[in-house]
Design an enzyme around this catalytic site. Structure first.
Site, PDB file in Angstrom:
ATOM      1  N   GLU A  55    -109.362  63.225  -8.727  1.00  0.00           N
ATOM      2  CA  GLU A  55    -110.402  62.345  -8.169  1.00  0.00           C
ATOM      3  C   GLU A  55    -111.639  62.369  -9.056  1.00  0.00           C
ATOM      4  OE1 GLU A  55    -111.274  59.925  -6.702  1.00  0.00           O
ATOM      5  OE2 GLU A  55    -111.771  60.236  -4.589  1.00  0.00           O
ATOM      6  N   ASP A  61    -117.489  63.146  -2.191  1.00  0.00           N
ATOM      7  CA  ASP A  61    -118.806  62.908  -1.603  1.00  0.00           C
ATOM      8  C   ASP A  61    -118.735  63.382  -0.146  1.00  0.00           C
ATOM      9  OD1 ASP A  61    -121.394  61.805  -1.459  1.00  0.00           O
ATOM     10  OD2 ASP A  61    -120.636  59.852  -0.874  1.00  0.00           O
ATOM     11  N   LYS A 108    -120.304  66.475  -4.729  1.00  0.00           N
ATOM     12  CA  LYS A 108    -121.652  66.482  -4.137  1.00  0.00           C
ATOM     13  C   LYS A 108    -121.554  67.285  -2.841  1.00  0.00           C
ATOM     14  CE  LYS A 108    -123.257  61.862  -5.478  1.00  0.00           C
ATOM     15  NZ  LYS A 108    -123.426  60.482  -4.956  1.00  0.00           N
ATOM     16  N   PHE A 131    -126.978  58.998  -7.113  1.00  0.00           N
ATOM     17  CA  PHE A 131    -125.882  58.091  -7.462  1.00  0.00           C
ATOM     18  C   PHE A 131    -125.678  58.098  -8.971  1.00  0.00           C
ATOM     19  CE2 PHE A 131    -123.554  54.204  -8.140  1.00  0.00           C
ATOM     20  CZ  PHE A 131    -122.603  54.303  -7.139  1.00  0.00           C
ATOM     21  N   ASP A 148    -118.339  53.838 -11.631  1.00  0.00           N
ATOM     22  CA  ASP A 148    -119.027  52.552 -11.790  1.00  0.00           C
ATOM     23  C   ASP A 148    -120.135  52.346 -10.771  1.00  0.00           C
ATOM     24  OD1 ASP A 148    -117.411  52.241  -9.458  1.00  0.00           O
ATOM     25  OD2 ASP A 148    -117.477  50.070  -9.710  1.00  0.00           O
ATOM     26  N   ARG A 159    -118.660  51.982 -16.376  1.00  0.00           N
ATOM     27  CA  ARG A 159    -117.585  52.975 -16.445  1.00  0.00           C
ATOM     28  C   ARG A 159    -117.396  53.508 -17.859  1.00  0.00           C
ATOM     29  NH1 ARG A 159    -114.581  52.713 -11.598  1.00  0.00           N
ATOM     30  NH2 ARG A 159    -114.272  50.641 -10.756  1.00  0.00           N
TER      31      ARG A 159
HETATM   32  P1  5GP Z   1    -116.034  60.071  -0.102  1.00  0.00           P
HETATM   33  O1  5GP Z   1    -114.851  59.435   0.544  1.00  0.00           O
HETATM   34  O2  5GP Z   1    -115.814  61.503  -0.506  1.00  0.00           O
HETATM   35  O3  5GP Z   1    -117.281  59.900   0.719  1.00  0.00           O
HETATM   36  O4  5GP Z   1    -116.360  59.217  -1.377  1.00  0.00           O
HETATM   37  C1  5GP Z   1    -115.686  59.359  -2.553  1.00  0.00           C
HETATM   38  C2  5GP Z   1    -115.811  58.109  -3.365  1.00  0.00           C
HETATM   39  O5  5GP Z   1    -117.127  57.594  -3.274  1.00  0.00           O
HETATM   40  C3  5GP Z   1    -115.605  58.385  -4.834  1.00  0.00           C
HETATM   41  O6  5GP Z   1    -114.250  58.276  -5.197  1.00  0.00           O
HETATM   42  C4  5GP Z   1    -116.453  57.325  -5.481  1.00  0.00           C
HETATM   43  O7  5GP Z   1    -115.701  56.142  -5.635  1.00  0.00           O
HETATM   44  C5  5GP Z   1    -117.569  57.074  -4.502  1.00  0.00           C
HETATM   45  N1  5GP Z   1    -118.821  57.754  -4.872  1.00  0.00           N
HETATM   46  C6  5GP Z   1    -119.459  58.754  -4.226  1.00  0.00           C
HETATM   47  N2  5GP Z   1    -120.577  59.120  -4.852  1.00  0.00           N
HETATM   48  C7  5GP Z   1    -120.657  58.342  -5.948  1.00  0.00           C
HETATM   49  C8  5GP Z   1    -121.595  58.262  -7.024  1.00  0.00           C
HETATM   50  O8  5GP Z   1    -122.603  58.977  -7.132  1.00  0.00           O
HETATM   51  N3  5GP Z   1    -121.320  57.337  -7.989  1.00  0.00           N
HETATM   52  C9  5GP Z   1    -120.233  56.514  -7.936  1.00  0.00           C
HETATM   53  N4  5GP Z   1    -120.075  55.649  -8.937  1.00  0.00           N
HETATM   54  N5  5GP Z   1    -119.328  56.568  -6.936  1.00  0.00           N
HETATM   55  C10 5GP Z   1    -119.547  57.476  -5.956  1.00  0.00           C
END
Ligand code: 5GP
Length: 186
Positions: free
Chosen positions: A105, A109, A137, A158, A165, A171
């Site tokens: 992955e 987040d 994070k 972010f 992206d 990217r």
């Molecule tokens: P989660 O399901 O863990 O909340 O989110 C994961 C997804 O959120 C990651 O695969 C990514 O696509 C997106 N994401 C979370 N934080 C960021 C960030 O700081 N930058 C970007 N580009 N995508 C993020």
């Protein structure tokens, strides 16, 4: 999209350099090779953000290893999580039965995406499932998740680059940078 020459106009600061990424990916690749020796794990690359990481990681792994791809997203093209997780495979589906799967992955987040992917793989009969994430994070976690292989913890900002992206852009940056907030609040 305009030609992308002036990175400083969109990036507030570089968080992880290209050299730091290379060193860490090599280290994690060696670790996976050691821990999976005698087996042939299947890397499952979560599209789209982890394609660059998965490609470098695969070259850093020295044991036999396969790769498959699925699309999973909880974000769409905005910087705010939208809730549901959309999981899609290619036409032939995904065969993970009795495989040692390593989910690859880009960033964990809230943990929502990978919680859904892990359940999906368990339902499909994977023998074991571990997570390898480029970024984490930890402050943002809502769904508790064990991430076995982690490259870098980052603060709650972010970021873009190295596959990540914003609205399908940035990217191709070879480093990880914090996106200027005015880019996504515009
Ligand atoms: P989660 O399901 O863990 O909340 O989110 C994961 C997804 O959120 C990651 O695969 C990514 O696509 C997106 N994401 C979370 N934080 C960021 C960030 O700081 N930058 C970007 N580009 N995508 C993020």
């Amino acid at each position: 999209m305009e030609e992308f020459k002036n990175v400083n106009s969109v990036i507030e600061r570089v968080l992880i350099t290209e050299d730091e990424i290379k060193a860490k990916v090599t280290e994690i690749g060696a670790k996976i090779s050691d821990e999976y020796r005698g087996r042939e794990p299947l890397m499952l690359c979560i599209l789209s953000g982890s394609f660059m990481f998965a490609s470098d990681l695969m070259r850093a792994i020295t044991i036999p290893v396969g790769i498959s791809f699925i699309y999973a997203s909880s974000y769409g093209d905005s910087s705010i999580s939208s809730g549901d997780v959309d999981i899609r495979t290619g036409k032939g589906g995904l065969d993970v039965r009795d495989r040692d799967v390593i989910i690859v992955e880009d960033i964990v987040d809230t943990g929502r995406t990978l919680t859904a992917v892990k359940k999906y793989l368990a339902d499909k009969g994977a023998k074991s499932v571990e997570i390898c994430s480029f970024l984490d994070k930890p402050e943002r976690r809502v769904f508790p998740l064990e991430v076995k292989y982690m490259c870098f913890d980052i603060p709650n900002e972010f970021v873009v680059g190295y596959g990540l992206d914003y609205a399908y852009k940035y990217r191709q940056l070879p480093f990880v940078g914090v996106l200027k907030p005015e880019i996504y609040t515009k």
